[in-house]
Design a protein around this motif. Structure first.
Motif, PDB file in Angstrom:
ATOM      1  N   GLN A 100       0.814  -1.209   0.000  1.00 50.82           N
ATOM      2  CA  GLN A 100       0.000   0.000   0.000  1.00 50.82           C
ATOM      3  C   GLN A 100       0.852   1.266   0.000  1.00 50.82           C
ATOM      4  O   GLN A 100       0.572   2.219  -0.714  1.00 50.82           O
ATOM      5  N   LYS A 101       1.911   1.267   0.784  1.00 49.09           N
ATOM      6  CA  LYS A 101       2.756   2.462   0.875  1.00 49.09           C
ATOM      7  C   LYS A 101       3.573   2.696  -0.390  1.00 49.09           C
ATOM      8  O   LYS A 101       4.050   3.803  -0.621  1.00 49.09           O
ATOM      9  N   ASP A 102       3.715   1.674  -1.237  1.00 51.45           N
ATOM     10  CA  ASP A 102       4.497   1.818  -2.461  1.00 51.45           C
ATOM     11  C   ASP A 102       3.654   2.080  -3.702  1.00 51.45           C
ATOM     12  O   ASP A 102       4.201   2.275  -4.790  1.00 51.45           O
ATOM     13  N   ILE A 103       2.342   2.093  -3.562  1.00 56.47           N
ATOM     14  CA  ILE A 103       1.469   2.451  -4.683  1.00 56.47           C
ATOM     15  C   ILE A 103       1.765   3.896  -5.074  1.00 56.47           C
ATOM     16  O   ILE A 103       1.913   4.767  -4.216  1.00 56.47           O
ATOM     17  N   GLN A 104       1.841   4.151  -6.361  1.00 54.16           N
ATOM     18  CA  GLN A 104       2.105   5.491  -6.877  1.00 54.16           C
ATOM     19  C   GLN A 104       0.793   6.125  -7.340  1.00 54.16           C
ATOM     20  O   GLN A 104       0.280   5.793  -8.409  1.00 54.16           O
ATOM     21  N   HIS A 105       0.236   6.985  -6.525  1.00 48.90           N
ATOM     22  CA  HIS A 105      -0.966   7.725  -6.894  1.00 48.90           C
ATOM     23  C   HIS A 105      -0.508   8.920  -7.732  1.00 48.90           C
ATOM     24  O   HIS A 105       0.496   9.551  -7.422  1.00 48.90           O
ATOM     25  N   ILE A 106      -1.243   9.238  -8.775  1.00 48.31           N
ATOM     26  CA  ILE A 106      -0.789  10.218  -9.763  1.00 48.31           C
ATOM     27  C   ILE A 106      -1.726  11.419  -9.795  1.00 48.31           C
ATOM     28  O   ILE A 106      -2.953  11.261  -9.924  1.00 48.31           O
ATOM     29  N   TYR A 107      -1.151  12.596  -9.714  1.00 46.40           N
ATOM     30  CA  TYR A 107      -1.915  13.842  -9.758  1.00 46.40           C
ATOM     31  C   TYR A 107      -1.280  14.779 -10.776  1.00 46.40           C
ATOM     32  O   TYR A 107      -0.092  15.076 -10.684  1.00 46.40           O
ATOM     33  N   HIS A 108      -2.077  15.220 -11.744  1.00 46.98           N
ATOM     34  CA  HIS A 108      -1.615  16.107 -12.811  1.00 46.98           C
ATOM     35  C   HIS A 108      -2.266  17.482 -12.700  1.00 46.98           C
ATOM     36  O   HIS A 108      -3.339  17.624 -12.118  1.00 46.98           O
ATOM     37  N   ASN A 109      -1.626  18.440 -13.325  1.00 45.82           N
ATOM     38  CA  ASN A 109      -2.174  19.796 -13.470  1.00 45.82           C
ATOM     39  C   ASN A 109      -2.572  20.365 -12.105  1.00 45.82           C
ATOM     40  O   ASN A 109      -1.874  20.161 -11.122  1.00 45.82           O
ATOM     41  N   ASP A 110      -3.695  21.067 -12.041  1.00 41.13           N
ATOM     42  CA  ASP A 110      -4.116  21.692 -10.784  1.00 41.13           C
ATOM     43  C   ASP A 110      -4.533  20.673  -9.723  1.00 41.13           C
ATOM     44  O   ASP A 110      -4.635  21.022  -8.546  1.00 41.13           O
ATOM     45  N   ALA A 111      -4.735  19.422 -10.114  1.00 41.20           N
ATOM     46  CA  ALA A 111      -5.121  18.391  -9.147  1.00 41.20           C
ATOM     47  C   ALA A 111      -3.986  18.044  -8.183  1.00 41.20           C
ATOM     48  O   ALA A 111      -4.230  17.417  -7.152  1.00 41.20           O
ATOM     49  N   LYS A 112      -2.782  18.490  -8.472  1.00 43.07           N
ATOM     50  CA  LYS A 112      -1.658  18.238  -7.556  1.00 43.07           C
ATOM     51  C   LYS A 112      -1.938  18.808  -6.167  1.00 43.07           C
ATOM     52  O   LYS A 112      -1.442  18.293  -5.178  1.00 43.07           O
ATOM     53  N   GLN A 113      -2.750  19.853  -6.094  1.00 47.30           N
ATOM     54  CA  GLN A 113      -3.060  20.457  -4.802  1.00 47.30           C
ATOM     55  C   GLN A 113      -3.956  19.577  -3.936  1.00 47.30           C
ATOM     56  O   GLN A 113      -4.055  19.792  -2.738  1.00 47.30           O
ATOM     57  N   LEU A 114      -4.587  18.559  -4.530  1.00 45.40           N
ATOM     58  CA  LEU A 114      -5.450  17.670  -3.753  1.00 45.40           C
ATOM     59  C   LEU A 114      -4.646  16.816  -2.777  1.00 45.40           C
ATOM     60  O   LEU A 114      -5.136  16.506  -1.689  1.00 45.40           O
ATOM     61  N   ARG A 115      -3.456  16.425  -3.170  1.00 41.79           N
ATOM     62  CA  ARG A 115      -2.603  15.586  -2.324  1.00 41.79           C
ATOM     63  C   ARG A 115      -1.161  16.049  -2.404  1.00 41.79           C
ATOM     64  O   ARG A 115      -0.309  15.371  -2.988  1.00 41.79           O
ATOM     65  N   PRO A 116      -0.842  17.195  -1.821  1.00 40.20           N
ATOM     66  CA  PRO A 116       0.533  17.694  -1.903  1.00 40.20           C
ATOM     67  C   PRO A 116       1.532  16.790  -1.179  1.00 40.20           C
ATOM     68  O   PRO A 116       2.732  16.885  -1.418  1.00 40.20           O
ATOM     69  N   ASP A 117       1.020  15.909  -0.347  1.00 42.77           N
ATOM     70  CA  ASP A 117       1.896  14.965   0.372  1.00 42.77           C
ATOM     71  C   ASP A 117       2.372  13.818  -0.515  1.00 42.77           C
ATOM     72  O   ASP A 117       3.297  13.117  -0.153  1.00 42.77           O
ATOM     73  N   LEU A 118       1.744  13.649  -1.662  1.00 46.83           N
ATOM     74  CA  LEU A 118       2.126  12.580  -2.583  1.00 46.83           C
ATOM     75  C   LEU A 118       2.845  13.188  -3.784  1.00 46.83           C
ATOM     76  O   LEU A 118       2.377  14.155  -4.374  1.00 46.83           O
TER      77      LEU A 118
END
Length: 120
Positions: A100-118
């Protein structure tokens, strides 16, 4: 083990081609970053904010070779006041040995602000 892999992106306009293309780019990165094979996928769920209605982001999945039989659905995101606009989210449920800790969740464009910790 079954895991959920998340991702999100935004578009500038409520236009069919942009919605499908940004969804495709997001899915491509989710798949590559987590070594996902279509045969290991349980299902894919997309949500969109209520300001997006010109295309189903699920169409993007059909552009990927070998993903014809993967179950996919689109839904509307809860319209929380002040939430990120023109946002497409995805949840890929997959059978994987990745922890679970090694799963790479992906955030592009303005959605990066949804999970700045990832990082993505």
């Amino acid at each position: 083990m079954i895991r959920g892999v998340r991702g999100a992106t935004t578009v500038e306009r409520n236009e069919h081609d942009e919605i499908v293309e940004q969804s495709y780019q997001l899915l491509r990165d989710v798949i590559a970053s987590n070594y996902i094979k279509a045969t290991d996928v349980v299902s894919v769920y997309f949500t969109v904010t209520e300001d997006l209605n010109d295309a189903f982001p699920a169409k993007s999945l059909r552009k990927i070779d070998g993903w014809t039989y993967v179950p996919v659905m689109c839904m509307r995101e809860i319209p929380v006041p002040g939430s990120l606009e023109k946002c497409i989210r995805v949840m890929v449920t997959v059978q994987t040995e990745i922890s679970q800790k090694d799963i790479q969740h992906i955030y592009h464009n303005d959605a990066k602000q949804l999970r700045p910790d990832l990082k993505s």
